[in-house]
Design a protein around this motif. Structure first.
Motif, PDB file in Angstrom:
ATOM      1  N   PHE A 194       0.833  -1.204   0.000  1.00  0.00           N
ATOM      2  CA  PHE A 194       0.000   0.000   0.000  1.00  0.00           C
ATOM      3  C   PHE A 194       0.871   1.259   0.000  1.00  0.00           C
ATOM      4  O   PHE A 194       0.583   2.235  -0.707  1.00  0.00           O
ATOM      5  N   GLY A 195       1.943   1.235   0.795  1.00  0.00           N
ATOM      6  CA  GLY A 195       2.776   2.416   0.896  1.00  0.00           C
ATOM      7  C   GLY A 195       3.478   2.776  -0.400  1.00  0.00           C
ATOM      8  O   GLY A 195       3.616   3.953  -0.735  1.00  0.00           O
ATOM      9  N   THR A 196       3.910   1.775  -1.156  1.00  0.00           N
ATOM     10  CA  THR A 196       4.675   2.044  -2.374  1.00  0.00           C
ATOM     11  C   THR A 196       3.792   2.216  -3.602  1.00  0.00           C
ATOM     12  O   THR A 196       4.207   2.864  -4.565  1.00  0.00           O
ATOM     13  N   THR A 197       2.597   1.661  -3.600  1.00  0.00           N
ATOM     14  CA  THR A 197       1.740   1.740  -4.787  1.00  0.00           C
ATOM     15  C   THR A 197       0.413   2.441  -4.539  1.00  0.00           C
ATOM     16  O   THR A 197      -0.257   2.855  -5.490  1.00  0.00           O
TER      17      THR A 197
ATOM     18  N   LYS B  44      16.052   1.578   2.409  1.00  0.00           N
ATOM     19  CA  LYS B  44      15.885   3.033   2.516  1.00  0.00           C
ATOM     20  C   LYS B  44      15.131   3.578   1.303  1.00  0.00           C
ATOM     21  O   LYS B  44      14.304   4.485   1.428  1.00  0.00           O
ATOM     22  N   ALA B  45      15.432   3.015   0.130  1.00  0.00           N
ATOM     23  CA  ALA B  45      14.694   3.431  -1.068  1.00  0.00           C
ATOM     24  C   ALA B  45      13.225   3.057  -0.960  1.00  0.00           C
ATOM     25  O   ALA B  45      12.345   3.812  -1.391  1.00  0.00           O
ATOM     26  N   THR B  46      12.942   1.899  -0.361  1.00  0.00           N
ATOM     27  CA  THR B  46      11.551   1.477  -0.162  1.00  0.00           C
ATOM     28  C   THR B  46      10.816   2.454   0.740  1.00  0.00           C
ATOM     29  O   THR B  46       9.673   2.844   0.459  1.00  0.00           O
TER      30      THR B  46
ATOM     31  N   ASP C 101       7.057   6.952   1.361  1.00  0.00           N
ATOM     32  CA  ASP C 101       6.816   8.280   1.913  1.00  0.00           C
ATOM     33  C   ASP C 101       6.328   9.253   0.842  1.00  0.00           C
ATOM     34  O   ASP C 101       5.392  10.018   1.069  1.00  0.00           O
ATOM     35  N   ASN C 102       6.960   9.236  -0.331  1.00  0.00           N
ATOM     36  CA  ASN C 102       6.577  10.168  -1.400  1.00  0.00           C
ATOM     37  C   ASN C 102       7.069   9.598  -2.722  1.00  0.00           C
ATOM     38  O   ASN C 102       8.225   9.774  -3.095  1.00  0.00           O
ATOM     39  N   ARG C 103       6.186   8.910  -3.431  1.00  0.00           N
ATOM     40  CA  ARG C 103       6.560   8.229  -4.669  1.00  0.00           C
ATOM     41  C   ARG C 103       7.066   9.199  -5.749  1.00  0.00           C
ATOM     42  O   ARG C 103       8.130   8.947  -6.336  1.00  0.00           O
ATOM     43  N   PRO C 104       6.365  10.312  -6.048  1.00  0.00           N
ATOM     44  CA  PRO C 104       6.870  11.224  -7.079  1.00  0.00           C
ATOM     45  C   PRO C 104       8.231  11.829  -6.727  1.00  0.00           C
ATOM     46  O   PRO C 104       9.102  11.959  -7.589  1.00  0.00           O
ATOM     47  N   LEU C 105       8.416  12.212  -5.454  1.00  0.00           N
ATOM     48  CA  LEU C 105       9.697  12.793  -5.043  1.00  0.00           C
ATOM     49  C   LEU C 105      10.814  11.766  -5.129  1.00  0.00           C
ATOM     50  O   LEU C 105      11.947  12.100  -5.517  1.00  0.00           O
TER      51      LEU C 105
ATOM     52  N   VAL D 177      11.833  -0.806  -7.082  1.00  0.00           N
ATOM     53  CA  VAL D 177      11.486  -0.927  -5.669  1.00  0.00           C
ATOM     54  C   VAL D 177      10.119  -1.574  -5.512  1.00  0.00           C
ATOM     55  O   VAL D 177       9.917  -2.443  -4.652  1.00  0.00           O
ATOM     56  N   THR D 178       9.171  -1.164  -6.349  1.00  0.00           N
ATOM     57  CA  THR D 178       7.829  -1.740  -6.287  1.00  0.00           C
ATOM     58  C   THR D 178       7.867  -3.243  -6.545  1.00  0.00           C
ATOM     59  O   THR D 178       7.175  -4.027  -5.883  1.00  0.00           O
ATOM     60  N   ARG D 179       8.684  -3.646  -7.509  1.00  0.00           N
ATOM     61  CA  ARG D 179       8.819  -5.075  -7.813  1.00  0.00           C
ATOM     62  C   ARG D 179       9.362  -5.850  -6.611  1.00  0.00           C
ATOM     63  O   ARG D 179       8.865  -6.937  -6.260  1.00  0.00           O
ATOM     64  N   ILE D 180      10.375  -5.281  -5.951  1.00  0.00           N
ATOM     65  CA  ILE D 180      10.948  -5.932  -4.772  1.00  0.00           C
ATOM     66  C   ILE D 180       9.921  -6.020  -3.654  1.00  0.00           C
ATOM     67  O   ILE D 180       9.828  -7.038  -2.947  1.00  0.00           O
ATOM     68  N   VAL D 181       9.143  -4.964  -3.481  1.00  0.00           N
ATOM     69  CA  VAL D 181       8.131  -4.950  -2.423  1.00  0.00           C
ATOM     70  C   VAL D 181       7.063  -6.013  -2.675  1.00  0.00           C
ATOM     71  O   VAL D 181       6.627  -6.701  -1.740  1.00  0.00           O
ATOM     72  N   TRP D 182       6.652  -6.181  -3.928  1.00  0.00           N
ATOM     73  CA  TRP D 182       5.666  -7.219  -4.237  1.00  0.00           C
ATOM     74  C   TRP D 182       6.224  -8.611  -3.941  1.00  0.00           C
ATOM     75  O   TRP D 182       5.519  -9.479  -3.399  1.00  0.00           O
TER      76      TRP D 182
END
Length: 290
Positions: free
Chosen positions: A26-29, A165-167, A172-176, A187-192
């Motif tokens: 949820f946090g990353t996507t 840290k990148a995750t 925290d702020n995907r666009p930034l 990062v999203t792939r790793i999180v999944w």
């Protein structure tokens, strides 16, 4: 009370594995993934196949369950969610799609293992007297040790590694984070992968805690997983851990006063109270709307 407290901690640690995975996704996507319950079931079903049907050693079956669950998370992201993100599909439409995907997987599990309850080897073992009223089986002690070790490893990954840290930055702020040069899709792939692997491990431990495996076992604790994530703070991994421990303890202790058949209702009560008192969750940050 002490016995229920220890069982609640065991249940909370198991619940935290699934909750952290859901919270990271949820946090990353920004996606509310209702199919996360079936990722929990998948881990238990894979362990059942390799440990009982094939007859391999249980530790091998559990490792394969975690690995294949992570691979399934990568496959789902690469095959469904990433193409939808590229097309700019809204989060509401994607959330509805997760509900349909959840139903599909759930009935595929029913076709595979039937509507009954299956047991993993060693489930429901003899409980040993540990200290005073505390009685735990070998499976309980191993489950708690594995959960603690994995949760500590996840905490170290989030706090100390570059990818962790990148995750946190993406959550925290995907666009930034993207503007700062972080490979957001990577990062999203790793999180999944990590979220699905944690859910798979949680499913195996849940199968031993129940005990038993059913085709809809993940759906039975989906409310608790969401309650833990919201209680701790949406998108915060450590908040999900804290929320899961609180929910697990409250659910088990509540059986001292209410029938065990409705003990999960207490999680909904806690969720309502937290949303009224502290909508951002225990470790979440306040945000301005509008």
């Amino acid at each position: 009370f002490v016995e229920r407290l220890i069982n609640g901690l065991n249940f909370g640690l198991m619940l935290a594995l699934a909750s952290i995975g859901l919270s990271l996704i949820f946090g990353t996507t920004g996606l509310t993934n209702f199919a996360h319950a079936e990722m929990v079931t998948l881990g238990a079903v894979v362990a059942l196949f390799f440990g009982v049907t094939v007859g391999w050693p249980m530790w091998v079956a559990i490792v394969l369950a975690v690995v294949l669950s992570g691979a399934f998370g990568w496959l789902v992201d690469a095959g469904i969610w990433r193409p939808l993100r590229r097309r700019g599909i809204g989060l509401v439409q994607m959330m509805i799609l997760t509900i349909g995907f959840s139903l599909l997987l759930r009935y595929l599990f029913q076709l595979r293992i039937g509507g009954g309850t299956s047991q993993l080897p060693g489930a429901g073992g003899v409980k040993h007297q540990i200290l005073g009223p505390i009685r735990l089986s070998t499976i309980d002690m191993v489950s708690m040790a594995v959960s603690l070790a994995v949760l500590l490893a996840v905490a170290y990954w989030l706090l100390r590694t570059r990818t962790g840290k990148a995750t946190r930055a993406v959550a925290d702020n995907r666009p930034l984070a993207a503007a700062s040069g972080i490979d957001v899709e990577g990062v999203t792939r790793i999180v999944w992968i990590a979220g699905a692997a944690l859910a798979g491990l949680s499913g195996v431990l849940w199968a031993y805690f129940r005990p038993g495996i059913k085709w809809d076992m993940g759906m039975q604790i989906l409310l608790l997983i969401f309650a833990a994530v919201v209680l701790g703070g949406l998108g915060t991994a450590f908040g999900a851990l804290l929320g899961a421990l609180i929910i697990g303890v409250l659910v088990e202790i509540s059986t001292l006063w209410i029938p065990s058949d409705i003990k999960y209702v207490g999680a909904l009560g806690v969720l309502i109270i937290i949303l009224l008192v502290r909508p951002q969750g225990l470790l979440g940050r306040t945000a301005r709307i509008g």
